[in-house]
Scaffold this motif. Structure first.
Motif, PDB file in Angstrom:
ATOM      1  N   HIS A 176      73.235  26.941  27.030  1.00 53.60           N
ATOM      2  CA  HIS A 176      74.044  28.111  26.716  1.00 53.60           C
ATOM      3  C   HIS A 176      74.020  29.060  27.908  1.00 53.60           C
ATOM      4  O   HIS A 176      72.982  29.279  28.524  1.00 53.60           O
ATOM      5  N   LYS A 177      75.199  29.631  28.207  1.00 56.88           N
ATOM      6  CA  LYS A 177      75.336  30.523  29.348  1.00 56.88           C
ATOM      7  C   LYS A 177      75.962  31.828  28.880  1.00 56.88           C
ATOM      8  O   LYS A 177      76.690  31.865  27.885  1.00 56.88           O
ATOM      9  N   VAL A 178      75.678  32.906  29.640  1.00 54.80           N
ATOM     10  CA  VAL A 178      76.240  34.208  29.309  1.00 54.80           C
ATOM     11  C   VAL A 178      76.490  34.992  30.586  1.00 54.80           C
ATOM     12  O   VAL A 178      75.716  34.912  31.546  1.00 54.80           O
ATOM     13  N   GLY A 179      77.629  35.702  30.625  1.00 56.17           N
ATOM     14  CA  GLY A 179      77.937  36.616  31.718  1.00 56.17           C
ATOM     15  C   GLY A 179      77.819  38.047  31.220  1.00 56.17           C
ATOM     16  O   GLY A 179      78.314  38.379  30.131  1.00 56.17           O
ATOM     17  N   SER A 318      84.462  41.215  40.237  1.00 56.10           N
ATOM     18  CA  SER A 318      84.554  40.801  38.841  1.00 56.10           C
ATOM     19  C   SER A 318      85.583  41.623  38.067  1.00 56.10           C
ATOM     20  O   SER A 318      86.193  41.123  37.117  1.00 56.10           O
ATOM     21  N   THR A 319      85.787  42.878  38.448  1.00 54.44           N
ATOM     22  CA  THR A 319      86.727  43.740  37.741  1.00 54.44           C
ATOM     23  C   THR A 319      88.160  43.536  38.223  1.00 54.44           C
ATOM     24  O   THR A 319      89.108  43.697  37.451  1.00 54.44           O
ATOM     25  N   HIS A 348      94.191  42.522  29.775  1.00 53.17           N
ATOM     26  CA  HIS A 348      92.734  42.468  29.886  1.00 53.17           C
ATOM     27  C   HIS A 348      92.088  43.771  29.465  1.00 53.17           C
ATOM     28  O   HIS A 348      92.585  44.852  29.780  1.00 53.17           O
ATOM     29  N   ASP A 349      90.974  43.643  28.769  1.00 48.50           N
ATOM     30  CA  ASP A 349      89.995  44.716  28.660  1.00 48.50           C
ATOM     31  C   ASP A 349      89.144  44.651  29.926  1.00 48.50           C
ATOM     32  O   ASP A 349      88.635  43.585  30.276  1.00 48.50           O
ATOM     33  N   ALA A 354      85.614  41.323  33.259  1.00 47.41           N
ATOM     34  CA  ALA A 354      84.529  41.208  34.235  1.00 47.41           C
ATOM     35  C   ALA A 354      83.450  40.253  33.744  1.00 47.41           C
ATOM     36  O   ALA A 354      82.927  39.441  34.522  1.00 47.41           O
ATOM     37  N   SER A 355      83.095  40.313  32.462  1.00 48.66           N
ATOM     38  CA  SER A 355      82.062  39.415  31.938  1.00 48.66           C
ATOM     39  C   SER A 355      82.520  37.961  31.967  1.00 48.66           C
ATOM     40  O   SER A 355      81.717  37.051  32.192  1.00 48.66           O
TER      41      SER A 355
END
Length: 377
Positions: A176-179, A318-319, A348-349, A354-355
């Motif tokens: 499992h991965k998360v940004g 990222s933004t 986009h939010d 970015a995440s």
């Protein structure tokens, strides 16, 4: 690997007095060594001759007999801390070492474990020259104690941090991965490999306690300097500040542990809070949020549990980049929270986008699959 365990100490009145004296002696040695090093440098600069060898803590004991009462290893570690401060200064990573203040500097000293001088027996921890001190051991550990750091808060509460040598945890394969995108409106916006996004609210601990802190500060300012009432007011203010700090650390510890428990690969953006705090409108909020401490906790917990932490390059956009098509839409001001990609029309939010971009770094930067050194854990 080395891991620290921090516990609350409950010394007797005599033990507490000795700990305070030892802390004072370590601070005195640090300041005296720094003063003499500056004098040696100025003398060598004026005369053009070779520099003298800096003194050692033991050389001060004939001049200052009270130093003989303190733990000699605490004095030796004060010198090592000064050497490390000068090393960081000459490496260009820190400013020139400054003198330690009794009021402003952290009150602590470090001693080493030699032949079992630091050990735990029957609910007590033994410290050199102090003896067995009652403490609250809320976590059990396996390993050899290397050193102990005794610290005292502004409210007179004592803690001991034991540095323990432990075996390395095996690396856990990615499942499992998360940004994680960090911010002020939300403390963190996290998107996992199932493309589920979670927004963690910013608790704003300092803002919540600001009114109580202001009242306590005003009460302190009205008290006569040197009076017992002023000391009571100072203690009350210190307790309120500690409460804010403890709440912040509790939040950061619980969140970082949950992230490490649920994910094997964690990608987090790299921020520079000190530079960002140059903006006076955001300085207090940035100082309150605790991004640096959060990333520090993620780092050591990832090592402890065999996870992979990827810190994105500070210049990673990222933004700006569209997570749908990869088009760079350019720099966006902080008040732009939502935007539409001009290339593909995706809406986009700002933080969710970015995440997502940070999450995609994990797909191509997992160790063993071409991880660049600058993005490694």
């Amino acid at each position: 690997m080395l891991k620290g365990y921090k516990y609350r100490l409950h010394p007797t009145a005599a033990q507490a007095e000795f700990l305070v004296r030892t802390i004072g002696c370590a601070r005195f040695i640090y300041n005296k060594l720094l003063e003499d090093r500056i004098a040696i440098h100025e003398e060598a600069k004026a005369s053009g001759g070779p520099r003298q060898k800096p003194p050692t803590p033991a050389s001060y004991k004939p001049l200052f007999p009270f130093l003989a009462e303190a733990d000699s290893l605490a004095l030796a570690n004060a010198k090592l801390h000064l050497d490390a401060a000068f090393a960081r200064f000459f490496a260009g990573t820190a400013a020139f070492p400054v003198f330690k203040s009794r009021r402003k500097s952290r009150a602590s000293y470090t001693t080493n474990n030699q032949h079992g001088t630091i050990r735990i027996e029957a609910g007590k921890v033994r410290l050199p020259k102090v003896g067995f001190v009652r403490f609250t051991q809320h976590r059990i550990f396996d390993g050899e104690i290397r050193s102990a750091t005794v610290s005292m808060t502004k409210t007179g509460t004592f803690f001991v941090s034991l540095l323990v040598e432990q075996g390395d945890e095996p690396w856990v394969p990615a499942e499992h991965k998360v940004g994680i995108d960090l911010g002020l409106e939300h403390f963190a916006v996290m998107t996992n490999d199932a493309l589920v996004t979670e927004k963690i609210a910013n608790p704003r601990h300092l803002r919540q306690g600001e009114a109580r802190l202001k009242r306590a500060q005003r009460a302190l300012s009205r008290k006569k300097p040197g009076s017992r009432n002023r000391e009571k007011a100072r203690l009350l203010l210190a307790k309120k500040h500690e409460k804010v700090r403890n709440r912040r650390h509790d939040f950061l510890h619980k969140l970082s542990r949950r992230i490490v428990d649920e994910n094997q690969v964690v990608v987090v953006e790299t921020l520079k809070p000190r530079e960002m705090m140059q903006d006076r409108r955001l300085a207090k909020s940035i100082g309150d949020v605790g991004w640096g401490e959060f990333v520090r906790q993620l780092e050591y917990k990832a090592r402890l549990y065999g996870r992979t932490l990827i810190k994105a390059d500070p210049w990673f956009a990222s933004t700006q980049v569209c997570s749908a098509c990869g088009e760079n839409g350019g720099r966006k001001e902080l008040d732009v929270r939502e935007w539409t990609c001009g290339a593909c029309g995706a809406y986009h939010d700002r933080d969710v986008n970015a995440s997502l971009n940070l999450l995609r770094l994990a797909d191509r930067n997992i160790p063993g699959q071409g991880l660049p050194d600058e993005l490694g854990p």
